[in-house]
Design an enzyme around this catalytic site. Sequence first.
Site, short mmCIF file in Angstrom:
data_model
loop_
_atom_site.label_atom_id
_atom_site.label_comp_id
_atom_site.label_asym_id
_atom_site.label_seq_id
_atom_site.Cartn_x
_atom_site.Cartn_y
_atom_site.Cartn_z
CG ASN A 182 78.18 -23.34 -25.47
OD1 ASN A 182 79.17 -22.77 -25.93
ND2 ASN A 182 77.97 -24.63 -25.65
CD GLU A 225 81.62 -25.52 -27.29
OE1 GLU A 225 82.21 -26.05 -28.24
OE2 GLU A 225 80.42 -25.19 -27.33
CE1 TYR A 265 78.60 -28.25 -24.87
CE2 TYR A 265 80.92 -28.62 -24.43
CZ TYR A 265 79.90 -28.43 -25.32
OH TYR A 265 80.15 -28.41 -26.68
CG ASP A 274 74.95 -26.75 -25.00
OD1 ASP A 274 73.90 -27.38 -25.29
OD2 ASP A 274 75.90 -26.61 -25.81
CG ASN A 319 74.73 -30.52 -26.94
OD1 ASN A 319 74.50 -29.91 -27.98
ND2 ASN A 319 75.95 -30.57 -26.40
CG ASP A 379 77.87 -21.61 -31.53
OD1 ASP A 379 78.25 -21.34 -30.38
OD2 ASP A 379 78.05 -22.74 -32.04
CG HIS A 380 75.22 -21.96 -27.55
ND1 HIS A 380 74.36 -22.94 -27.14
CD2 HIS A 380 76.20 -22.59 -28.26
CE1 HIS A 380 74.78 -24.12 -27.57
NE2 HIS A 380 75.90 -23.93 -28.26
#
Length: 252
Positions: free
Chosen positions: A7, A35, A105, A144, A146, A241-242
């Site tokens: 991601n 993303e 995603y 991802d 989530n 951030d991933h």
Amino acid sequence: MKFISWNVNGIRACVKKGFLDYFHEQDADFFCLQETKLQEGQIDLDLEGYQQYWNYAEKKGYSGTAIFAKKAPLSVTYGLGEEIEDLEGRVITLEYEDFYLITMYTPNAKRDLTRLGYRMLWEEAARTYIKQLEETKPVILCGDLNVAHQPTDVKNDRANIGNAGFTDEERGKFNRLLEAGYLDSFRLFYPERDDAFTWWSYMAKVRERNIGWRIDYFLVSKQLEGHVKDAAIDAHIYGSDHCPVKLELKIS
């Protein structure tokens, strides 16, 4: 055969932070993104030797997925078929002789859980779609997703119970997917690790202190268990951030 999923939280920003160095260094057979946050024509990546497949969200600068593959697939599918409309560019499926590869995603339930209902519909549609594919050949699902599956997948699990990504509902859907015949490849090698994360908040010092979540996965059909040679998390790779997650399979 090497697979990577990442991601990138905006591919244009990630390219400025070293994405291409990592991409070329890894020389993976498949490189899956989530993303991507762009529309067609907003980036031109010169990736010699790779086929590029993009799924763009209707909303500009939002969501989106991509797969870069060394070998052209037998077929390419975008979305989850007729089960649920995908206007956010969240799924790409490539079909090969021996497997299907899906990058996904999964929608976030949002901090106030206002999208949890939609998330539950998505989970049902995704599981139905994956199981239909597996009637033909094994499936490799990455992305991802989530959700932090177990307490060992969150640094502060007790404090996060009920938060988006760690609700009983989301974890329950993940359990149902595993029960339907899929394996969390990372846990095949590291069943007890509680310090292996793939996402960290941008808050100060959070990543440096490794206060994170493991929400990025490679899931594989049980038929592929004997072909899984390695699974890893490249937590040292920044740019998003991933961080990237990896899978190695031996498929003749």
